[in-house]
Motif scaffolding. Sequence first.
Motif, PDB file in Angstrom:
ATOM      1  N   ASN A   1       0.866  -1.170   0.000  1.00  0.00           N
ATOM      2  CA  ASN A   1       0.000   0.000   0.000  1.00  0.00           C
ATOM      3  C   ASN A   1       0.904   1.221   0.000  1.00  0.00           C
ATOM      4  O   ASN A   1       2.035   1.169   0.463  1.00  0.00           O
ATOM      5  N   TRP A   2       0.409   2.319  -0.517  1.00  0.00           N
ATOM      6  CA  TRP A   2       1.235   3.508  -0.703  1.00  0.00           C
ATOM      7  C   TRP A   2       0.627   4.666   0.066  1.00  0.00           C
ATOM      8  O   TRP A   2      -0.587   4.855   0.062  1.00  0.00           O
ATOM      9  N   ILE A   3       1.475   5.444   0.721  1.00  0.00           N
ATOM     10  CA  ILE A   3       0.993   6.601   1.461  1.00  0.00           C
ATOM     11  C   ILE A   3       1.785   7.837   1.062  1.00  0.00           C
ATOM     12  O   ILE A   3       2.956   7.759   0.722  1.00  0.00           O
ATOM     13  N   ASP A   4       1.117   8.972   1.074  1.00  0.00           N
ATOM     14  CA  ASP A   4       1.737  10.247   0.720  1.00  0.00           C
ATOM     15  C   ASP A   4       1.226  11.292   1.700  1.00  0.00           C
ATOM     16  O   ASP A   4       0.014  11.379   1.955  1.00  0.00           O
ATOM     17  N   ASP A   5       2.141  12.086   2.250  1.00  0.00           N
ATOM     18  CA  ASP A   5       1.739  13.004   3.319  1.00  0.00           C
ATOM     19  C   ASP A   5       1.216  14.349   2.821  1.00  0.00           C
ATOM     20  O   ASP A   5       1.117  15.307   3.590  1.00  0.00           O
ATOM     21  N   ALA A   6       0.860  14.423   1.552  1.00  0.00           N
ATOM     22  CA  ALA A   6       0.129  15.571   1.012  1.00  0.00           C
ATOM     23  C   ALA A   6       0.821  16.895   1.287  1.00  0.00           C
ATOM     24  O   ALA A   6       0.209  17.874   1.692  1.00  0.00           O
ATOM     25  N   ALA A   7       2.137  16.911   1.062  1.00  0.00           N
ATOM     26  CA  ALA A   7       2.921  18.148   1.149  1.00  0.00           C
ATOM     27  C   ALA A   7       2.811  18.819   2.514  1.00  0.00           C
ATOM     28  O   ALA A   7       2.684  20.037   2.614  1.00  0.00           O
ATOM     29  N   GLY A   8       2.859  18.018   3.567  1.00  0.00           N
ATOM     30  CA  GLY A   8       2.909  18.576   4.908  1.00  0.00           C
ATOM     31  C   GLY A   8       1.582  19.003   5.492  1.00  0.00           C
ATOM     32  O   GLY A   8       1.549  19.694   6.518  1.00  0.00           O
ATOM     33  N   ARG A   9       0.481  18.605   4.894  1.00  0.00           N
ATOM     34  CA  ARG A   9      -0.824  18.944   5.458  1.00  0.00           C
ATOM     35  C   ARG A   9      -1.132  18.052   6.658  1.00  0.00           C
ATOM     36  O   ARG A   9      -0.336  17.209   7.045  1.00  0.00           O
ATOM     37  N   ASP A  10      -2.330  18.207   7.238  1.00  0.00           N
ATOM     38  CA  ASP A  10      -2.667  17.461   8.451  1.00  0.00           C
ATOM     39  C   ASP A  10      -3.333  16.127   8.127  1.00  0.00           C
ATOM     40  O   ASP A  10      -4.048  15.565   8.951  1.00  0.00           O
ATOM     41  N   PHE A  11      -3.120  15.618   6.936  1.00  0.00           N
ATOM     42  CA  PHE A  11      -3.683  14.335   6.546  1.00  0.00           C
ATOM     43  C   PHE A  11      -2.721  13.656   5.580  1.00  0.00           C
ATOM     44  O   PHE A  11      -1.751  14.266   5.113  1.00  0.00           O
ATOM     45  N   PHE A  12      -2.967  12.383   5.315  1.00  0.00           N
ATOM     46  CA  PHE A  12      -2.194  11.717   4.275  1.00  0.00           C
ATOM     47  C   PHE A  12      -3.124  10.888   3.407  1.00  0.00           C
ATOM     48  O   PHE A  12      -4.269  10.598   3.788  1.00  0.00           O
ATOM     49  N   TYR A  13      -2.646  10.563   2.232  1.00  0.00           N
ATOM     50  CA  TYR A  13      -3.405   9.725   1.318  1.00  0.00           C
ATOM     51  C   TYR A  13      -2.911   8.287   1.428  1.00  0.00           C
ATOM     52  O   TYR A  13      -1.711   8.034   1.547  1.00  0.00           O
ATOM     53  N   LEU A  14      -3.849   7.367   1.388  1.00  0.00           N
ATOM     54  CA  LEU A  14      -3.554   5.943   1.414  1.00  0.00           C
ATOM     55  C   LEU A  14      -4.105   5.301   0.154  1.00  0.00           C
ATOM     56  O   LEU A  14      -5.308   5.393  -0.116  1.00  0.00           O
TER      57      LEU A  14
END
Length: 285
Positions: free
Chosen positions: A156-169
């Motif tokens: 599975n891949w995660i990205d922290d959305a350029a330092g925002r308070d959420f991430f994408y999974l």
Amino acid sequence: MEWTPEGKLLVSEHTAGTVRDISKGGDASESKPLAFHLRGPAAIRPTGEGKVLVAETWGGTITDIANGGDARKLPKLATNLKGPYTLAILKKKIFVSESRSIFMTQITCLTLADRGIEPKVYISDIPARHGEPGLTPPESWPDKWEKYAAAGCVKNWIDDAAGRDFFYLAVGNLGQIFRIKPDEMPEQITYSELIDHPNTLVAWGLHRLGGMRFHPPSGLLFAVQPEMGEVIAIDPAKPGNYHFQPPVVRGFRMPTCVRFSQDFDKMYVCSSADGVVWQVEGFLD
């Protein structure tokens, strides 16, 4: 791939066990590895505090390679993980994807405590399928492995959305992408509960997914579809079925990762089948 605060674009060579600086482009075989003797290096994530973390998938560790050199001598931030692959950092918490079995994965949260690192399961029971040869250690390959070569990836891949308070999974084998806001969710949640949680699922109907990266100027999330050889753009503000969405770029051979130049005008795509990082322009046209 990942940028460091010093402006170096680093790339993991998963099966070679090295991380290289490819900022200048050209023939990578002519450049000296920044770090070597890594065991299945995958995601690279600078912490902003002088550390450059790498998930060692086959070694079960997260290693700080900021000083480079022989990874066996470099400090380990976490050990005894199960197939760590991708990393995200939010509010001094590290989220890492783990392969708990050939059919199940999870997202683990690592927090710094007085006695060191405390790993806690954050999202559990995420469905997965066995990884293909080339992305798993050779000794784990099944007999007659050729028949499994396109069987998919457990990652599975995660990205922290350029330092925002959420991430994408990205639940890669199911073609789904979720927006995860830890402040608005339980301390632990299962995949089946995540499906029912409001405002989390932002894209579905995608082909098997690889790496992804948020593009702040456009507000779009770009993800690779390795077996299709494509990069597709998702608008997280408009959740929907992307089954018939055309790609923004196609023609790669097993692309696994997408990143952008520091001014966000160029896209870089890792093509794992031919050992190339491609530069793409005009992807927003």
